[in-house]
Design an enzyme around this catalytic site. Structure first.
Site, PDB file in Angstrom:
ATOM      1  N   ASP A 299      47.809 -52.515 -22.110  1.00 54.34           N
ATOM      2  CA  ASP A 299      46.693 -51.917 -21.229  1.00 54.34           C
ATOM      3  C   ASP A 299      45.488 -52.493 -21.541  1.00 54.34           C
ATOM      4  OD1 ASP A 299      48.924 -50.200 -20.365  1.00 54.34           O
ATOM      5  OD2 ASP A 299      48.817 -49.080 -22.263  1.00 54.34           O
TER       6      ASP A 299
ATOM      7  N   SER B 160      39.527 -52.504 -21.751  1.00 67.60           N
ATOM      8  CA  SER B 160      40.486 -51.295 -21.898  1.00 67.60           C
ATOM      9  C   SER B 160      40.782 -50.675 -20.371  1.00 67.60           C
ATOM     10  CB  SER B 160      40.009 -50.137 -22.626  1.00 67.60           C
ATOM     11  OG  SER B 160      40.647 -48.935 -22.522  1.00 67.60           O
ATOM     12  N   ARG B 161      42.151 -50.845 -20.132  1.00 63.76           N
ATOM     13  CA  ARG B 161      42.461 -50.382 -18.831  1.00 63.76           C
ATOM     14  C   ARG B 161      42.566 -49.104 -18.670  1.00 63.76           C
ATOM     15  NH1 ARG B 161      45.649 -55.230 -19.742  1.00 63.76           N
ATOM     16  NH2 ARG B 161      44.815 -56.809 -18.723  1.00 63.76           N
ATOM     17  N   VAL B 162      42.268 -48.117 -19.640  1.00 62.33           N
ATOM     18  CA  VAL B 162      42.316 -46.837 -19.784  1.00 62.33           C
ATOM     19  C   VAL B 162      40.773 -46.310 -19.324  1.00 62.33           C
ATOM     20  CG1 VAL B 162      42.567 -44.718 -20.862  1.00 62.33           C
ATOM     21  CG2 VAL B 162      44.364 -46.266 -20.984  1.00 62.33           C
TER      22      VAL B 162
END
Length: 510
Positions: free
Chosen positions: A345, A370-372
């Site tokens: 992620d 960070s894909r969050v």
């Protein structure tokens, strides 16, 4: 000689008794699929006669030696051996167990150093087995999961501010050799000292001296008691290095099932892939790109997919995975790096040039992501992080341009100056993780001009002084941010007032 009638009756009665007892006997039989060793070399065993053997099944060889089935061919079975195999020879009997590979786990595993089969390597008492956990397990489906929105604080300002990690996330740490990848992992584990997160560190193909140093470091900072170390060092066989990360995942799932949050570090998956390549080539599997077998992507995807955050209905625990990948000359487009980047992620990319320039941690903000994102940050950090990331990105772009031009406008000079101060403030030793509120105070100070009038090389020192001064003289600011988890208008006014007071102190020190 004549037999009387009475004797004849007795014989007939006896015959009837025998016949009735024979009729009551139920004959049962049990068949076993038994084979024999055809060939054995380099930890690989080829066996004949096991027509019913299953993929991933454990087979028993003489002297309590076990093998794992990895190849099913038309006329034979190929497997990898656990432990020593020098006593085995061609013709030895092999039996099926009907079991998949599993390890015994208990609560007393915390604070221990174990091998890939959860056998103690620290010369302490055996692990009390409460439950057997399978090494291979299908990851929880989407129905069982919930969104990743609870921060996992690393204690590293550059990460918590710009590349936030949430509980249940899979964040890759990638970079060349000796760029500080393990240091980031260590710092993150140390920052969990006062949290409810359990650490699991899986060492794959590392030197025993490095692992010993990590153990001593965790002990020194009182973090070992809530950490499990799975040691599959370079001196271990390729088989043990291959199963080690799955052992770490199995231990993590044991704690996650109890509703606990777990951090797992796989250091590193490059060596894991090499161990699997070695086994696959010895098993004569066809090789593909870079001589890796075709299923090497599946090898890591089925491991990392087990990291997740469970819904409250299913216990509410989580596994956060920080896999480590070593690149060669910064080549992130190589086979294994691209595989793991596509599975995770986000990634934290460490650059050799930054490391050599004294910037630690040597994080390349442009490639790292960070894909969050902000979902895994407290609101106070989210309010100041965007401004900081934009400032650093502009600085990196203009820094290269400024080397070829001495005639810069005032706005460009201002961006470059601010970028240098931010870079200096974000320098941090791996053994000094910072609380998230402390990070907010420091970053707010740098981005809001507290250190604009001091020399750039003194920014790091003065940022520590600023934090200590706020903690002692402006306790109300800390309490307000802790209570609200965000910067209210009132808090900002208090910070601005504190800034002016502290700048007077800095002016007097000159």
């Amino acid at each position: 000689m004549q037999t009387n009638k009475k004797d004849k009756l007795n014989i007939n009665d006896l015959k009837k008794v025998f016949e009735s007892q024979l009729n009551e006997i139920q004959f049962t039989y049990q068949s076993e699929n038994v084979g024999y060793v055809e060939k054995i070399y380099d930890g690989i065993v080829w066996m004949n006669g096991l027509s019913e053997a299953l993929m991933g099944e454990i087979l028993e060889l003489p002297q309590k030696t076990y093998a794992l089935v990895l190849n099913l061919e038309e006329d034979k079975v190929g497997g990898i051996i656990f432990g020593r195999y020098q006593h085995l020879k061609e013709g030895d009997e092999v039996r099926r167990t009907g079991q998949v590979l599993s390890v015994g786990v208990g609560d007393d595993i915390l604070g221990r150093v174990v091998n890939a089969l959860v056998q103690p390597k620290d010369n302490l008492a055996p692990i009390t087995e409460k439950k057997r956990m399978p090494l291979e397990r299908i990851a929880p489906g989407v129905i069982y999961r919930r969104s990743v929105n609870v921060p996992l604080q690393t204690g590293i300002m550059a990460i918590d501010a710009m590349i936030p990690i949430g509980r249940g996330q899979r964040e890759l740490i990638i970079g060349d050799r000796s760029t500080g990848k393990t240091s980031i992992a260590l710092s993150t584990m140390m920052n969990q000292k006062d949290s409810d997160v359990i650490n699991i560190y899986v060492a794959i193909g590392q030197k025993e001296a490095n692992i010993a140093w990590i153990i001593e470091t965790l002990k020194k900072y009182d973090v070992l008691d809530k950490t499990v170390i799975v040691d599959a060092s370079a001196s271990e066989s390729a088989t043990m290095q291959y199963i080690a990360p799955y052992t770490g995942a199995a231990i993590a799932e044991y704690f996650m099932a109890q509703g606990k949050d777990v951090l797992v570090i796989y250091d590193d998956l490059s060596k894991h892939a090499k161990a699997y390549r070695e086994l696959s080539l010895l098993l004569r599997r066809p090789s593909g790109r870079e001589a890796y077998p075709g299923d090497v992507f599946y090898l890591h995807s089925r491991l990392l997919e087990r990291a997740c955050r469970l819904d409250e209905k299913y216990g509410g625990g989580s596994i956060t995975a920080l896999p480590v990948i070593e690149t060669q000359e910064g080549d992130v487009s190589a086979y294994i790096p691209t595989n793991v980047i596509s599975i995770t992620d986000g990634q934290i990319y460490l650059e050799t040039d930054l490391f050599n320039a004294g910037i630690r941690p040597a994080i390349n903000v442009g490639i790292s992501v960070s894909r969050v994102g902000g979902a895994a940050q407290i609101k106070a950090m989210k309010q100041i992080a965007g401004k900081m990331r934009l400032g650093l990105a502009q600085y990196r772009e203009l820094e290269a341009f400024a080397q070829f031009s001495s005639d810069l406008d005032e706005e460009t000079k201002k961006i470059i100056d601010q970028g240098k101060r931010l870079t200096e403030a974000l320098k941090q030793h791996w053994s000094e993780p910072k609380d998230v509120i402390d990070q907010v105070i420091i970053i707010w100070g740098v981005t809001n001009g507290v250190f604009n009038e001091i020399a750039i090389e003194k920014v790091k020192e003065k940022s520590r002084q600023w934090l200590d001064w706020v903690k002692v003289n402006k306790k109300s600011i800390i309490k307000t941010i802790l209570k609200n988890q965000k910067l209210t208008d009132e808090t900002v006014k208090l910070l601005e007032k504190a800034r002016e007071e502290f700048k007077l102190i800095l002016a007097e020190e000159k």
